[in-house]
Design a protein around this motif. Structure first.
Motif, PDB file in Angstrom:
ATOM      1  N   ALA A 155     -21.191 -39.322 -40.682  1.00 54.56           N
ATOM      2  CA  ALA A 155     -21.297 -38.484 -39.734  1.00 54.56           C
ATOM      3  C   ALA A 155     -21.017 -38.790 -38.437  1.00 54.56           C
ATOM      4  N   LEU A 156     -21.157 -40.138 -38.013  1.00 57.39           N
ATOM      5  CA  LEU A 156     -20.972 -40.838 -36.571  1.00 57.39           C
ATOM      6  C   LEU A 156     -19.322 -40.497 -36.435  1.00 57.39           C
ATOM      7  N   LEU A 157     -18.886 -40.862 -37.360  1.00 57.65           N
ATOM      8  CA  LEU A 157     -17.179 -40.868 -37.559  1.00 57.65           C
ATOM      9  C   LEU A 157     -16.823 -39.455 -37.288  1.00 57.65           C
ATOM     10  N   PHE A 159     -13.890 -36.354 -30.760  1.00 50.77           N
ATOM     11  CA  PHE A 159     -14.376 -36.473 -29.235  1.00 50.77           C
ATOM     12  C   PHE A 159     -13.362 -37.657 -28.539  1.00 50.77           C
ATOM     13  N   TRP A 160     -13.212 -38.759 -29.284  1.00 50.37           N
ATOM     14  CA  TRP A 160     -12.400 -39.701 -28.470  1.00 50.37           C
ATOM     15  C   TRP A 160     -11.067 -39.412 -28.524  1.00 50.37           C
ATOM     16  N   LEU A 161     -10.475 -38.723 -29.733  1.00 48.78           N
ATOM     17  CA  LEU A 161      -8.998 -38.435 -29.605  1.00 48.78           C
ATOM     18  C   LEU A 161      -8.644 -37.475 -28.486  1.00 48.78           C
ATOM     19  N   ILE A 183      -9.684 -50.948 -21.112  1.00 47.51           N
ATOM     20  CA  ILE A 183      -9.977 -51.733 -21.935  1.00 47.51           C
ATOM     21  C   ILE A 183      -9.250 -52.084 -23.024  1.00 47.51           C
ATOM     22  N   SER A 184      -8.800 -53.357 -23.287  1.00 44.84           N
ATOM     23  CA  SER A 184      -7.786 -53.853 -24.160  1.00 44.84           C
ATOM     24  C   SER A 184      -8.608 -54.528 -25.139  1.00 44.84           C
ATOM     25  N   TYR A 185      -9.408 -54.000 -25.999  1.00 41.53           N
ATOM     26  CA  TYR A 185     -10.237 -54.587 -27.057  1.00 41.53           C
ATOM     27  C   TYR A 185     -10.681 -53.551 -27.918  1.00 41.53           C
ATOM     28  N   TYR A 186     -10.939 -53.917 -29.239  1.00 43.13           N
ATOM     29  CA  TYR A 186     -11.434 -52.747 -30.074  1.00 43.13           C
ATOM     30  C   TYR A 186     -12.882 -52.286 -29.736  1.00 43.13           C
ATOM     31  N   TYR A 187     -12.921 -51.058 -29.325  1.00 36.49           N
ATOM     32  CA  TYR A 187     -14.017 -50.490 -28.520  1.00 36.49           C
ATOM     33  C   TYR A 187     -14.705 -49.451 -29.329  1.00 36.49           C
ATOM     34  N   LEU A 188     -14.225 -48.804 -30.443  1.00 38.36           N
ATOM     35  CA  LEU A 188     -14.626 -47.729 -30.888  1.00 38.36           C
ATOM     36  C   LEU A 188     -16.233 -47.767 -31.371  1.00 38.36           C
ATOM     37  N   GLY A 189     -16.861 -48.787 -31.439  1.00 40.24           N
ATOM     38  CA  GLY A 189     -18.207 -48.993 -31.909  1.00 40.24           C
ATOM     39  C   GLY A 189     -18.887 -48.686 -30.467  1.00 40.24           C
ATOM     40  N   TYR A 190     -18.604 -49.204 -29.268  1.00 40.18           N
ATOM     41  CA  TYR A 190     -19.189 -49.006 -28.070  1.00 40.18           C
ATOM     42  C   TYR A 190     -18.842 -47.085 -27.670  1.00 40.18           C
ATOM     43  N   VAL A 191     -17.815 -46.953 -28.064  1.00 41.88           N
ATOM     44  CA  VAL A 191     -17.879 -45.410 -27.809  1.00 41.88           C
ATOM     45  C   VAL A 191     -18.825 -44.773 -28.624  1.00 41.88           C
ATOM     46  N   ILE A 192     -18.982 -44.964 -29.958  1.00 42.86           N
ATOM     47  CA  ILE A 192     -20.096 -44.241 -30.627  1.00 42.86           C
ATOM     48  C   ILE A 192     -21.601 -44.475 -30.001  1.00 42.86           C
ATOM     49  N   VAL A 193     -21.944 -45.809 -29.535  1.00 40.18           N
ATOM     50  CA  VAL A 193     -23.107 -46.151 -28.816  1.00 40.18           C
ATOM     51  C   VAL A 193     -23.419 -45.400 -27.576  1.00 40.18           C
ATOM     52  N   ALA A 194     -22.239 -45.246 -26.965  1.00 35.50           N
ATOM     53  CA  ALA A 194     -22.191 -44.548 -25.715  1.00 35.50           C
ATOM     54  C   ALA A 194     -22.344 -42.855 -25.926  1.00 35.50           C
ATOM     55  N   ALA A 253     -30.040 -48.397 -24.530  1.00 37.34           N
ATOM     56  CA  ALA A 253     -29.236 -47.953 -25.534  1.00 37.34           C
ATOM     57  C   ALA A 253     -28.461 -49.429 -26.170  1.00 37.34           C
ATOM     58  N   PHE A 254     -28.555 -50.409 -25.289  1.00 38.90           N
ATOM     59  CA  PHE A 254     -27.836 -51.596 -25.994  1.00 38.90           C
ATOM     60  C   PHE A 254     -28.791 -52.107 -27.037  1.00 38.90           C
ATOM     61  N   ASN A 255     -29.922 -52.056 -26.954  1.00 40.43           N
ATOM     62  CA  ASN A 255     -30.926 -52.596 -28.110  1.00 40.43           C
ATOM     63  C   ASN A 255     -30.750 -51.554 -29.254  1.00 40.43           C
ATOM     64  N   LEU A 256     -31.029 -50.397 -28.634  1.00 45.87           N
ATOM     65  CA  LEU A 256     -31.125 -49.208 -29.786  1.00 45.87           C
ATOM     66  C   LEU A 256     -29.790 -49.263 -30.608  1.00 45.87           C
ATOM     67  N   GLY A 257     -28.727 -49.597 -30.175  1.00 47.71           N
ATOM     68  CA  GLY A 257     -27.354 -49.646 -30.796  1.00 47.71           C
ATOM     69  C   GLY A 257     -27.616 -50.890 -31.881  1.00 47.71           C
TER      70      GLY A 257
END
Length: 809
Positions: A41-43, A49-51, A142-153, A166-170
């Motif tokens: 569901a998250l994906l 949203f990201w695209l 950002i030049s890094y693999y950042y999709l996980g941070y988009v999900i948390v954000a 949110a950092f710890n909830l992630g």
């Protein structure tokens, strides 16, 4: 507690919205994919949203996220057919709440790479469009693999939750989803394996061994913890522990009790492997992290965030494996391509594999290959043999899977740069067998036992031995092939000859054969791991092949489940075998990161395969030997649990509240209020008053430090953060180097015009001058006062000031 409830409620809403499509896509699993509804569901929610935000059609705001959630629910529920099978999720939820309780006693976003990860999260929250800006390099994404941070954000923005929570909830969410995913995989495997058994449906075994998978993945540690306990209790000599070379354990003064007492003693478990510098014999850092260590440390790093999605990819692979097949008689490739490969069912797999590339780029290869291998296994069963048509369709699926995955995430790859510089041979270091078994001993014991049971169940053991021998021969040739290729490359590269000549202290023309001697010498000195892995890989591959080619109708479901478990075990073994010979070159020019990332994947794969292996041994063996074996397994499991038993209270301050740190809490930034009250006040002012698109300047940060605290906590763009990490992310120091020099000149110069020019060069709107800047640049009052000639003082508290740059000054 309120924010934890909001976060959990949002996950429930998302999983409910996407449940029908999950049940449809993973319909061949016994639970129809219920265990994987939340990560899927998250994906499905975050990807559009990201695209669309990356393409400029949408903006990063609450309304967009809420609309996409409603749209997902509307589209998904149109597909509802039937229902999934629920399992022991309530127990797992309680386990995840327990992890949240642990995090509440050490929530600090401090030290290691936590400030970096917090910066990524806040950068994404501040960015109106994607790719998000890099708060440590203004003007760049950002030049890094950042999709996980988009999900948390995305969850942070939808729930209006402070990012420090949110950092710890992630982390809590990732632990929860990984626990349910590991449980779900083995539950489905075991339930399917019992399909043909008369009493299989009512069995509790799938639940029990599903829980074992969650424990193997997330709760146990490696065996280094047992050696920590033994050493501190005085069991064995210092020479014994020195011979194991466990990151300096023998240099620590023993506590005299079973409990280790020295500082971050639990850190050593993530540094079991110790390579040596060939030119000086010194220690070379190698990371061998595992999931429990990751959650104990509390870094919200991409390899951690990707765990639930790696398990989701394995669920897709299992779904392909378990899909019912009918014998295919057609040999027409185009017809087979249309009916077997070019189907809508490949699209979710493309999405998941592509997402893994953006979550943790190392994962895209391993999990994509496993999905393609599962498709190939299904095609083999459908064709009844490895025909040309079967091989062609399997290869076509593999190509389409990766082409589709890259196309779906093309905007990410268009802006992504990497420090990777190709593949290099591992010439000088072999992993000692003792260190390998300390890392993976429990899993190796189970996988080897699983293979032994399968071998002795073979109706024709002589044939099985012949198959094992066939697989062993090419594995034994690997060192020769690597050595031969190395000689060819060296003979044609004077640059490499000169570089290695310095390492080996010999003339360049003698380097090729000197390298071969050094390479061969490492096998003579430490052959154990190579021999063990050669035997295990050959055995698992041969038994998998025999199992796959067995067309007897009896116990077909069990054989399919065994084939999949052997596939995972084989992949894990190959990953740990591969780093003995090759590594990805990066700025460190060692195998550190390659071992780190591939061992982490291997741990996940071993966890699932081992849990099913224990289930299989329990179900199919009889007699006293079975109970002797399970006693040995219990002993090894006990030793593996010593690490979390002692590390948890050590890391959580014995679960005692700390008034200065504000614990227990899930607010990861509240510690700053007690430790750095002036900086905390300045950050809160900046958060409330500085526009989100403004550029600030603060001291260029030392790696792994509290420096760049304003950019970290707010996501505002700063001129330069951790320069060394920018080098790692971008593979060069072209931007960071000049900025580092310019920042020193900006703070140190007394020339107002020169300072104004530097501020204009980077479009700076706000200047931070605090204790960190004063210390780093040795600022006196006159150096600080020049900023009042460049703008207005807008914030001051004790030693920290914030100036707003005025272009008219």
């Amino acid at each position: 507690m309120l924010y934890l409830f909001i976060w959990w409620l949002l996950l429930l809403l998302l999983s409910f919205a996407a449940l029908p499509v999950t049940l449809r896509v993973l319909r061949f699993l016994p639970d129809r994919g219920y265990a994987f509804a939340k990560p899927f569901a998250l994906l499905l929610w975050v990807y559009p949203f990201w695209l669309l935000t990356s393409l400029g059609f949408l903006q990063n705001d609450f309304g967009v996220l809420a609309f996409l959630l409603v749209a997902l629910a509307a589209a998904s529920w149109g597909l509802l057919r039937g229902r999934g099978e629920r399992s022991a999720w309530a127990w797992l939820r309680a386990r995840c709440l327990a992890f949240g309780y642990f995090r509440a006693f050490n929530p600090e976003i401090n030290a290691t790479e936590k400030p970096m990860e917090f910066m990524f999260l806040n950068s994404i929250l501040q960015s109106q469009t994607f790719p998000p800006h890099d708060a440590w390099l203004s003007g760049f994404a950002i030049s890094y693999y950042y999709l996980g941070y988009v999900i948390v954000a995305a969850l942070t923005k939808l729930g209006n939750i402070p990012s420090a929570y949110a950092f710890n909830l992630g982390l809590v969410m990732t632990f929860a989803l990984a626990a349910v995913g590991a449980f779900g995989l083995v539950y489905n495997l075991a339930r399917y394996a019992q399909k043909d058994e008369r009493n299989g449906k009512g069995s509790r075994a799938p639940y029990v061994f599903g829980l074992a998978a969650a424990m193997f993945l997330l709760v146990i540690g490696n065996l280094e913890g047992a050696f920590e306990v033994g050493y501190n209790a005085g069991l064995g000599s210092r020479d014994f522990y020195a011979a194991l070379n466990l990151h300096g354990l023998e240099e620590v003064e023993p506590s005299g009790t079973f409990a280790p007492q020295d500082g971050w003693w639990w850190w050593r478990a993530s540094r079991v492997l110790n390579d040596q510098n060939p030119s000086g014999g010194g220690h070379v850092e190698v990371i061998d992290e595992f999931p429990f260590f990751s959650f104990l440390l509390g870094d919200l790093h991409p390899h951690v965030l990707a765990l639930p999605f790696g398990l989701l990819a394995l669920a897709c692979a299992l779904n392909l494996t378990l899909r019912p097949t009918m014998l295919i008689a057609s040999k027409d490739f185009l017809s087979l391509l249309r009916t077997q490969t070019l189907t809508p069912e490949i699209l979710p797999n493309m999405l998941i594999v592509g997402a893994l590339g953006m979550l943790n780029t190392w994962d895209i290869v391993t999990y994509g290959i496993l999905i393609a291998a599962a498709f190939a296994i299904r095609q083999y069963r459908a064709h009844g043999r490895a025909s040309r048509a079967m091989l062609a369709t399997a290869m076509a699926y593999f190509i389409l899977l990766y082409v589709g995955a890259v196309i779906l995430f093309a905007p990410f790859y268009a802006s992504f740069s990497s420090q990777a510089r190709g593949i290099a041979p591992n010439i000088f270091n072999r992993t000692p067998l003792a260190q390998y078994l300390i890392m993976f001993g429990l899993f190796i014991f189970i996988v080897a036992s699983f293979a032994a049971v399968l071998f002795f169940q073979q109706p024709n053991r002589k044939r099985a031995l012949g198959e094992i021998a066939k697989f062993m021969l090419p594995l034994l040739a690997v060192p020769l092939v690597i050595a031969g290729l190395g000689v060819v490359v060296l003979l044609n590269s004077s640059e490499l000859q000169n570089m290695l000549a310095g390492v080996l202290n010999m003339s360049p023309q003698d380097t090729p054969f000197g390298v071969v001697r050094a390479f061969a010498g490492t096998f003579v000195a430490s052959p154990g791991t190579f021999i063990l892995l050669t035997l295990l890989i050959a055995s698992v591959a041969a038994l998998g092949r025999l199992n796959l080619t067995n067309s007897e109708p009896e116990n077909a479901a069990r054989r399919n489940a065994v084939t999949f478990a052997l596939l995972l075990a084989l992949a894990a073994l190959i990953l740990t075998f591969g780093v003995e010979f090759l590594y990805i070159r990066d700025t460190f020019e060692t195998r550190m990161n390659t071992v780190f990332k591939l061992y982490y994947q291997a741990w996940l794969l071993f966890s699932v395969a081992a849990a099913f292996g224990v289930f299989y041994i329990w179900q199919t063996t009889r007699g006293a030997g079975k109970y002797v074996w399970f006693s040995a397994l219990g002993g090894l499991t006990f030793l593996s649990l010593l690490y979390p038993f002692f590390a948890l209270p050590s890391r959580a301050n014995a679960f005692k509240p700390d008034a200065r740190a504000g614990t227990p809490t899930l607010d990861g930034w509240v510690w700053v209020r007690g430790a750095f009250p002036d900086d905390y006040a300045a950050i809160e002012w900046a958060r409330s008053n500085i526009p989100s698109d403004a550029v600030i300047v603060e001291a260029a940060g030392r790696e792994y430090s509290f420096d760049n605290r304003v950019a970290v906590a707010t996501g505002l763009q700063s001129v330069l953060g951790w320069g060394g990490h920018e080098l790692q992310w971008r593979g060069n120091y072209d931007q960071a180097g000049p900025r580092e020099r310019d920042l020193e000149q900006l703070y140190r110069t007394r020339d107002v015009a020169a300072a104004r020019a530097l501020l204009g060069k980077y479009n700076v709107s706000y200047v931070i001058v605090g204790g960190i800047e004063r210390e780093k640049y040795q600022l006196n009052q006159s150096l600080i006062d020049k900023f009042s000639k460049l703008g207005a003082l807008v914030f001051e508290q004790n030693s920290i000031r914030i100036y707003r740059v005025d272009a008219s000054h």
